[in-house]
Motif scaffolding. Structure first.
Motif, PDB file in Angstrom:
ATOM      1  N   SER A   1      18.509  50.425  41.246  1.00 32.73           N
ATOM      2  CA  SER A   1      18.187  50.716  42.640  1.00 32.73           C
ATOM      3  C   SER A   1      18.083  49.500  43.331  1.00 32.73           C
ATOM      4  CB  SER A   1      16.828  51.625  42.459  1.00 32.73           C
ATOM      5  OG  SER A   1      17.073  52.806  41.509  1.00 32.73           O
TER       6      SER A   1
ATOM      7  N   SER B   1      20.453  48.840  46.664  1.00 29.40           N
ATOM      8  CA  SER B   1      19.960  48.619  48.261  1.00 29.40           C
ATOM      9  C   SER B   1      20.402  47.300  48.738  1.00 29.40           C
ATOM     10  CB  SER B   1      18.488  48.693  47.918  1.00 29.40           C
ATOM     11  OG  SER B   1      18.181  49.855  47.802  1.00 29.40           O
TER      12      SER B   1
ATOM     13  N   ASN C   1      16.575  49.917  58.032  1.00 25.86           N
ATOM     14  CA  ASN C   1      16.342  50.542  56.610  1.00 25.86           C
ATOM     15  C   ASN C   1      16.302  49.839  55.351  1.00 25.86           C
ATOM     16  OD1 ASN C   1      16.183  52.922  58.240  1.00 25.86           O
ATOM     17  ND2 ASN C   1      18.267  53.490  57.932  1.00 25.86           N
TER      18      ASN C   1
ATOM     19  N   ALA D   1      13.588  49.315  52.693  1.00 24.99           N
ATOM     20  CA  ALA D   1      13.441  49.815  51.160  1.00 24.99           C
ATOM     21  C   ALA D   1      13.467  48.757  50.048  1.00 24.99           C
ATOM     22  CB  ALA D   1      15.010  50.264  51.011  1.00 24.99           C
TER      23      ALA D   1
ATOM     24  N   TYR E   1      10.774  48.582  47.094  1.00 20.91           N
ATOM     25  CA  TYR E   1      10.873  47.957  45.700  1.00 20.91           C
ATOM     26  C   TYR E   1      10.209  46.969  45.122  1.00 20.91           C
ATOM     27  CZ  TYR E   1      14.813  51.293  45.353  1.00 20.91           C
ATOM     28  OH  TYR E   1      15.685  52.187  44.980  1.00 20.91           O
TER      29      TYR E   1
ATOM     30  N   LYS F   1       6.981  50.185  44.523  1.00 21.83           N
ATOM     31  CA  LYS F   1       6.953  51.499  45.043  1.00 21.83           C
ATOM     32  C   LYS F   1       5.461  52.179  45.107  1.00 21.83           C
ATOM     33  CE  LYS F   1      10.078  52.989  42.113  1.00 21.83           C
ATOM     34  NZ  LYS F   1      11.189  53.612  41.480  1.00 21.83           N
TER      35      LYS F   1
ATOM     36  N   CYS G   1       5.727  55.126  55.935  1.00 18.36           N
ATOM     37  CA  CYS G   1       6.573  56.183  55.752  1.00 18.36           C
ATOM     38  C   CYS G   1       7.232  57.099  56.931  1.00 18.36           C
ATOM     39  CB  CYS G   1       5.946  57.358  55.022  1.00 18.36           C
ATOM     40  SG  CYS G   1       6.786  58.671  54.443  1.00 18.36           S
TER      41      CYS G   1
ATOM     42  N   PHE H   1       9.852  54.739  58.633  1.00 20.02           N
ATOM     43  CA  PHE H   1      11.124  55.010  57.497  1.00 20.02           C
ATOM     44  C   PHE H   1      11.773  56.345  57.839  1.00 20.02           C
ATOM     45  CE2 PHE H   1      12.454  53.838  52.968  1.00 20.02           C
ATOM     46  CZ  PHE H   1      13.695  53.536  53.672  1.00 20.02           C
TER      47      PHE H   1
ATOM     48  N   THR I   1      11.363  56.144  46.847  1.00 17.27           N
ATOM     49  CA  THR I   1      11.969  54.878  47.572  1.00 17.27           C
ATOM     50  C   THR I   1      12.515  54.946  48.874  1.00 17.27           C
ATOM     51  OG1 THR I   1      14.208  55.822  46.666  1.00 17.27           O
ATOM     52  CG2 THR I   1      13.056  54.159  45.353  1.00 17.27           C
ATOM     53  N   TRP I   2      12.252  56.208  49.460  1.00 11.48           N
ATOM     54  CA  TRP I   2      12.578  56.473  51.057  1.00 11.48           C
ATOM     55  C   TRP I   2      11.857  57.912  51.491  1.00 11.48           C
ATOM     56  CZ3 TRP I   2      16.121  60.658  52.363  1.00 11.48           C
ATOM     57  CH2 TRP I   2      16.469  61.412  51.049  1.00 11.48           C
TER      58      TRP I   2
ATOM     59  N   ARG J   1      23.465  57.900  49.135  1.00 10.20           N
ATOM     60  CA  ARG J   1      24.530  56.436  48.887  1.00 10.20           C
ATOM     61  C   ARG J   1      25.647  56.665  49.528  1.00 10.20           C
ATOM     62  NH1 ARG J   1      21.773  55.263  42.997  1.00 10.20           N
ATOM     63  NH2 ARG J   1      19.951  54.349  43.842  1.00 10.20           N
TER      64      ARG J   1
ATOM     65  N   THR K   1      25.292  56.275  53.156  1.00 11.17           N
ATOM     66  CA  THR K   1      25.170  54.947  53.496  1.00 11.17           C
ATOM     67  C   THR K   1      26.682  54.357  53.511  1.00 11.17           C
ATOM     68  OG1 THR K   1      23.260  54.838  52.341  1.00 11.17           O
ATOM     69  CG2 THR K   1      24.179  52.904  52.967  1.00 11.17           C
TER      70      THR K   1
END
Length: 364
Positions: A27, A31, A82, A86, A90, A94, A106, A109, A182-183, A288, A291
């Motif tokens: 992960s 990112s 972002n 992220a 990590y 987390k 949060c 984000f 994670t988000w 993803r 993204t």
């Protein structure tokens, strides 16, 4: 715990019984790769746009350059903000309970995820509308589509995206920590309240609407360019038509392929309420994919231009040994050439002049 109506504790319910198990190293790798690729590609696109703006200061191309600049700048800041959040999540293992006691991170984000998700889609649709007007109505475009109007459109698009992103906060609905921890986004687990469903469906509908507008306007633009190409036998328009058709196909394919999985996933969650069977891994894969659209945007809009296509054609023709299309007439810029060819095709006076040119040349 009613997390949707308790902003201070919002989202922490998913931390206890999460069913998403993602490997941390993989992960983090994803990112970092996404953030680095997005920053580099959009930074390169900004440099190319600045050089292009120094070379071409025509009114007809200024609107395209402003819209393209707004798109790549938005994508750049999206990857910076972002991606940085992220990576911080990590790096903190987390542990949202430790660094997000007041739910501020949060909320920030979630707002950034919604804003930087919708704003590029809106800008893509506005660019499609601008290109459609420039090809179908060149005189109106040259007289009415000024830099001031384009800046106003950019401001309105950004303000509308900000309003959509702030809507849950204004309604005292905090953004939720997702199952992967994670988000942050709208509530996607155990969605039962109509307002939580409304936010998911609103995001999906606006995204699909922007894609539909882009698809429709690009289709009209492509059909118009093809009609002008077959109607006008001038050689100077061929390279432009080839370039524009390639760009339009790439834009539609990239946007639809990258964004459709995430928008469809959010729509299914909103429609099926708490009965949605979307897993955390499915949502992460769709995210993803979305993204990647922000990574590929500058390459489609800016870098896939006549110089690149000409070099690719030379390499392909050299390898295959076949010359299919004559591309030695790459003289005029894309916007200028489009306006000139479209104006000639619509003007009966110009058509008469074009028909008389061979006779005059023969007489000389």
């Amino acid at each position: 715990m009613n997390s949707s109506k308790s902003p201070g504790l919002a989202g922490f319910g998913v931390l206890k019984n999460t069913t998403c198990h993602t490997e941390k190293k993989i992960s983090v790798f994803f990112s970092i790769i996404f953030m680095t690729a997005g920053i580099l590609s959009n930074s390169l696109a900004i440099v190319i746009l600045m050089k292009a703006y120094q070379r071409f200061r025509q009114k007809s191309k200024a609107s395209f350059l402003l819209l393209a600049s707004g798109l790549v700048v938005t994508d750049l800041f999206g990857h910076l903000i972002n991606g940085a959040i992220a990576v911080f999540v990590y790096a903190s293992d987390k542990d949202w309970i430790r660094f997000n006691q007041s739910n501020i991170l949060c909320s920030v984000f979630g707002i950034c995820m919604v804003f930087f998700g919708l704003c590029p889609l809106f800008l893509g649709s506005v660019m499609a509308v601008e290109r459609c007007i420039g090809v179908t109505k060149p005189i109106f475009h040259s007289t009415k589509m000024t830099s001031r109007h384009v800046k106003m459109m950019l401001t309105m698009v950004c303000l509308f995206a900000v309003l959509i992103a702030l809507l849950p906060i204004l309604r005292f609905r905090a953004y939720q920590i997702q199952a992967s921890r994670t988000w942050c986004f709208y509530k996607t687990e155990h969605v039962e309240d109509w307002e939580d469903r409304f936010y998911l469906l609103l995001f999906s509908c606006l995204g699909f609407l922007a894609l539909a507008i882009s698809f429709l306007c690009n289709a009209v633009t492509g059909i118009t360019l093809l009609r002008v190409k077959f109607k006008s036998q001038q050689r100077q328009g061929r390279s432009h038509h080839f370039e524009m058709i390639i760009q339009l196909l790439a834009i539609m394919c990239v946007s639809c392929i990258c964004w459709s999985p995430f928008l469809a996933t959010m729509a299914r969650i909103g429609i099926n309420e708490g009965r949605s069977k979307e897993t955390c891994e499915t949502i992460l894969f769709a995210l993803r994919m979305a993204t990647w659209n922000q990574i590929l945007d500058p390459w489609v809009y800016i870098l896939l231009r006549k110089a690149v296509l000409k070099n690719l054609y030379k390499i392909t023709s050299g390898c295959c040994g076949v010359h299919v299309i004559n591309l030695h007439m790459w003289e005029l810029s894309s916007i200028k050439n489009s306006l000139k060819v479209a104006a000639i095709s619509e003007s009966p006076v110009s058509s008469k002049q074009i028909n008389q040119q061979p006779l005059s040349s023969m007489g000389q």
